[in-house]
Design a protein around this motif. Sequence first.
Motif, PDB file in Angstrom:
ATOM      1  N   PHE A 128      69.205  16.618  31.892  1.00 60.63           N
ATOM      2  CA  PHE A 128      69.106  16.446  30.447  1.00 60.63           C
ATOM      3  C   PHE A 128      68.831  17.755  29.717  1.00 60.63           C
ATOM      4  N   GLU A 129      68.233  18.734  30.379  1.00 65.02           N
ATOM      5  CA  GLU A 129      68.150  20.051  29.758  1.00 65.02           C
ATOM      6  C   GLU A 129      69.551  20.621  29.550  1.00 65.02           C
ATOM      7  N   GLN A 130      70.427  20.409  30.543  1.00 66.84           N
ATOM      8  CA  GLN A 130      71.805  20.896  30.419  1.00 66.84           C
ATOM      9  C   GLN A 130      72.577  20.067  29.401  1.00 66.84           C
ATOM     10  N   LEU A 131      72.421  18.742  29.421  1.00 69.16           N
ATOM     11  CA  LEU A 131      73.123  17.885  28.477  1.00 69.16           C
ATOM     12  C   LEU A 131      72.689  18.148  27.034  1.00 69.16           C
ATOM     13  N   ASP A 132      71.392  18.332  26.829  1.00 70.06           N
ATOM     14  CA  ASP A 132      70.861  18.478  25.476  1.00 70.06           C
ATOM     15  C   ASP A 132      71.029  19.888  24.918  1.00 70.06           C
ATOM     16  N   ASP A 175      87.951  28.535  44.229  1.00 71.63           N
ATOM     17  CA  ASP A 175      86.611  28.316  44.782  1.00 71.63           C
ATOM     18  C   ASP A 175      85.992  27.055  44.200  1.00 71.63           C
ATOM     19  N   HIS A 176      86.357  26.743  42.964  1.00 74.79           N
ATOM     20  CA  HIS A 176      85.775  25.575  42.303  1.00 74.79           C
ATOM     21  C   HIS A 176      86.377  24.258  42.781  1.00 74.79           C
ATOM     22  N   ALA A 177      87.386  24.323  43.668  1.00 80.01           N
ATOM     23  CA  ALA A 177      87.824  23.100  44.347  1.00 80.01           C
ATOM     24  C   ALA A 177      86.805  22.701  45.414  1.00 80.01           C
ATOM     25  N   MET A 178      85.903  23.632  45.747  1.00 80.88           N
ATOM     26  CA  MET A 178      84.839  23.358  46.708  1.00 80.88           C
ATOM     27  C   MET A 178      83.458  23.327  46.041  1.00 80.88           C
ATOM     28  N   LEU A 179      83.445  23.245  44.719  1.00 82.45           N
ATOM     29  CA  LEU A 179      82.204  23.169  43.954  1.00 82.45           C
ATOM     30  C   LEU A 179      82.297  21.995  42.981  1.00 82.45           C
ATOM     31  N   ALA A 180      81.150  21.398  42.671  1.00 81.77           N
ATOM     32  CA  ALA A 180      81.151  20.257  41.754  1.00 81.77           C
ATOM     33  C   ALA A 180      79.849  20.246  40.954  1.00 81.77           C
ATOM     34  N   ASP A 181      79.711  19.227  40.150  1.00 79.64           N
ATOM     35  CA  ASP A 181      78.619  19.120  39.179  1.00 79.64           C
ATOM     36  C   ASP A 181      77.333  18.665  39.862  1.00 79.64           C
ATOM     37  N   ASP A 182      76.505  19.635  40.279  1.00 84.72           N
ATOM     38  CA  ASP A 182      75.278  19.285  40.987  1.00 84.72           C
ATOM     39  C   ASP A 182      74.153  18.807  40.077  1.00 84.72           C
ATOM     40  N   TYR A 183      74.228  19.070  38.768  1.00 83.48           N
ATOM     41  CA  TYR A 183      73.229  18.519  37.860  1.00 83.48           C
ATOM     42  C   TYR A 183      73.268  16.994  37.930  1.00 83.48           C
ATOM     43  N   ALA A 184      74.448  16.419  37.720  1.00 83.77           N
ATOM     44  CA  ALA A 184      74.575  14.963  37.773  1.00 83.77           C
ATOM     45  C   ALA A 184      74.371  14.451  39.194  1.00 83.77           C
ATOM     46  N   TYR A 185      74.845  15.209  40.172  1.00 87.49           N
ATOM     47  CA  TYR A 185      74.763  14.747  41.559  1.00 87.49           C
ATOM     48  C   TYR A 185      73.303  14.653  42.013  1.00 87.49           C
ATOM     49  N   GLN A 186      72.487  15.658  41.674  1.00 80.06           N
ATOM     50  CA  GLN A 186      71.077  15.608  42.063  1.00 80.06           C
ATOM     51  C   GLN A 186      70.367  14.457  41.364  1.00 80.06           C
ATOM     52  N   ALA A 187      70.682  14.244  40.088  1.00 80.35           N
ATOM     53  CA  ALA A 187      70.080  13.114  39.378  1.00 80.35           C
ATOM     54  C   ALA A 187      70.472  11.799  40.038  1.00 80.35           C
ATOM     55  N   MET A 188      71.726  11.703  40.459  1.00 76.86           N
ATOM     56  CA  MET A 188      72.181  10.481  41.117  1.00 76.86           C
ATOM     57  C   MET A 188      71.487  10.301  42.473  1.00 76.86           C
ATOM     58  N   LEU A 189      71.251  11.407  43.206  1.00 74.82           N
ATOM     59  CA  LEU A 189      70.506  11.315  44.460  1.00 74.82           C
ATOM     60  C   LEU A 189      69.082  10.826  44.201  1.00 74.82           C
ATOM     61  N   ASP A 190      68.521  11.237  43.059  1.00 68.55           N
ATOM     62  CA  ASP A 190      67.199  10.739  42.681  1.00 68.55           C
ATOM     63  C   ASP A 190      67.214   9.227  42.505  1.00 68.55           C
ATOM     64  N   PHE A 191      68.319   8.684  41.970  1.00 68.28           N
ATOM     65  CA  PHE A 191      68.420   7.232  41.800  1.00 68.28           C
ATOM     66  C   PHE A 191      68.282   6.520  43.153  1.00 68.28           C
ATOM     67  N   LYS A 192      68.823   7.151  44.187  1.00 67.60           N
ATOM     68  CA  LYS A 192      68.857   6.522  45.503  1.00 67.60           C
ATOM     69  C   LYS A 192      67.559   6.712  46.292  1.00 67.60           C
ATOM     70  N   ASP A 193      66.692   7.561  45.774  1.00 66.20           N
ATOM     71  CA  ASP A 193      65.410   7.816  46.424  1.00 66.20           C
ATOM     72  C   ASP A 193      64.393   6.776  45.936  1.00 66.20           C
ATOM     73  N   LYS A 194      64.022   5.855  46.789  1.00 64.23           N
ATOM     74  CA  LYS A 194      63.158   4.743  46.388  1.00 64.23           C
ATOM     75  C   LYS A 194      61.698   5.156  46.222  1.00 64.23           C
ATOM     76  N   SER A 195      61.407   6.448  46.503  1.00 64.77           N
ATOM     77  CA  SER A 195      60.026   6.901  46.335  1.00 64.77           C
ATOM     78  C   SER A 195      59.695   7.206  44.876  1.00 64.77           C
ATOM     79  N   ASN A 196      60.720   7.177  44.003  1.00 63.78           N
ATOM     80  CA  ASN A 196      60.463   7.361  42.572  1.00 63.78           C
ATOM     81  C   ASN A 196      61.080   6.192  41.801  1.00 63.78           C
ATOM     82  N   ARG A 197      60.822   6.167  40.506  1.00 62.50           N
ATOM     83  CA  ARG A 197      61.255   5.030  39.691  1.00 62.50           C
ATOM     84  C   ARG A 197      62.522   5.326  38.885  1.00 62.50           C
ATOM     85  N   THR A 198      63.179   6.425  39.180  1.00 63.18           N
ATOM     86  CA  THR A 198      64.398   6.777  38.457  1.00 63.18           C
ATOM     87  C   THR A 198      65.549   5.870  38.891  1.00 63.18           C
TER      88      THR A 198
END
Length: 438
Positions: free
Chosen positions: A100-104, A50-73
Motif C-alpha cells: 500500500f505504500e507503493q499503491l498510495d 530480464d523482466h520475463a523472469m521478474l514479477a510484481d513482488d509487492y503484490a506477491y508478498q502480500a498474497m503470501l501473507d494471506f496464506k500465512d495463518k499466523s496473521n490475520r491478513t
Amino acid sequence: MTAAQTGGRTFRGDLDIPEGLPRGIDLGRIVNKDKAIAMYGRGFVEKMTDHAMLADDYAYQAMLDFKDKSNRTSWRTFDRALESGIDSIDDPTPGMVSLFEQLDHVPDWVDFDQLYRGAVAFWRAGPIVPPVLAWATIAGGFSMYSATRPVLFSGRLKSADHVGTRLVESFRYVVAAYTPGGMDRFEEGFRLTAKVRMIHAAVRHSLSRSDSWDWADWGIPINNLDSMETQAGQFGVKFVDAVQSSGIRYSDRELEDIFALSRYVGYVIGVPEEILHTGYEDARLKSDFHTMIEQPPDDFCRDVVHSVIKFSVEHPPGDVEVLPGPVAKFMTTERRLKLVYGLLDTWIDDDVMKALGAERTGWRHILPTVRPLVTAADRLGRLLPHDDEKTAFGMLRQFNDAIKLPDHADKATAVANPDEVHADIAANKGAMPVVSHS
C-alpha cells in the motif's frame, strides 16, 4: 536484476522461483534475439527480457501473507484497505504495508487532469470503441503466445460456461480504469486495477506450483515484460491503431493523454517504472519490441481467440450488443461472426490472422470502404461544436449496463474470485500437459 526499496522491504521481483533457470533472453519463448539486438541494442534487449523472469513482488508478498495463518491478513483485509486505506487495518503485515505504500504513492509524472482527458479521449471515438475493446484488444490480445500461457490452466477461456464470466470480468476492470476520474485513489477504476493486480499474484502462486508450468520456456507467470505489453500495447498501441484504422483520428494531445492514463494504470497494476512506458512513442517502441521477440500464435492461442469471439457474438455481455445497434439488429449470428472476422482483418496484422487460421470473409472490405466517410464525419465533427465528455459518458453508460453486477451482488466479486481460479488451476481444468525435464 533490479531491486526496489520501500517500507523496509527489498523486492527483486524473483520471489519463490526455482533455481537454475536461464536468463530471460535465453528462454524458449524469446525469438529473433539477434535481430532485436541489432535494432534495439544489447543493453535494452537484455534489460527488457530480464523482466520475463521478474514479477510484481509487492503484490506477491502480500498474497503470501494471506496464506500465512499466523496473521490475520486476508483478501477481506485487502478489500478493506482498498476501501478505507491501510491505516484502517489493525496490525497489517509488512507485506501489506509495503504494497500500500507503493499503491498510495503518486509518481511525480501523474497529472490527474491529464488522466481524465485521456479517458474522455479513449471513449469519445463513439460506437467503434466497444468492438475494438472486445475483439481487437481483449480477444486479439490472446493471439500473443506469452499472454495466453497463464490463462490456459484454469480452462476458463475454453469452457463455454466460463468464457462469458471471464470476458465480463475483463470488461469491468478495463471500463472502470478508463472511466474519466476512475483512477483517483478511492474510485472504482483504481480499486479494480489493484484487485486485478492481487489476482495476478494469486495466479502466479498457483501456476508456480503446477507441474505443467514450463519455466524454461515461458519464464515467471504474470511477469513484468508481459504486464508492460498489456498496458503499452494491448490497451495502448493496439487500441488506438484499431480506432484510427477505422477512420477516427486522435490528436497528438489526445494520444499523450491516453498513454499517460495507460501508464498510470500500468503503475497501479504493478509494472515497474524501469520498463513502464513513458508516453506514446515509447509505448510503440516497447510494444513493437515485444512483438518482435514473441513466438507466433499456436493452437492454444487459436482456441482461446476463437472461443472468446464466438461466445461474445452469440452471447453479448448482458445481452447488450457490442456492435452498434443499427448494425446488429438486422444480422444473424452467423453473419455477425463473419463481420467480426472482417473487422479483425483491418485491426490485426496479416501474419497474425494467418497464424490464427482466421476466416477471410467478404466483410474484410467493410472498414476500408466506409473509412473515408468516417474520417470525413470525424473531421467535420471536430470543427463543429462538440462535447467529448458527453459522448464519452454516453458510451460508458451503454457499456456499463452490459457489464454491471447483478442486484445485491458483493462488489468484491466484480472481477475473478481468486479461490475459484486457484481451484481450477490446481485441478488443471485446461488439461495442460505435464512438463518433461528429460
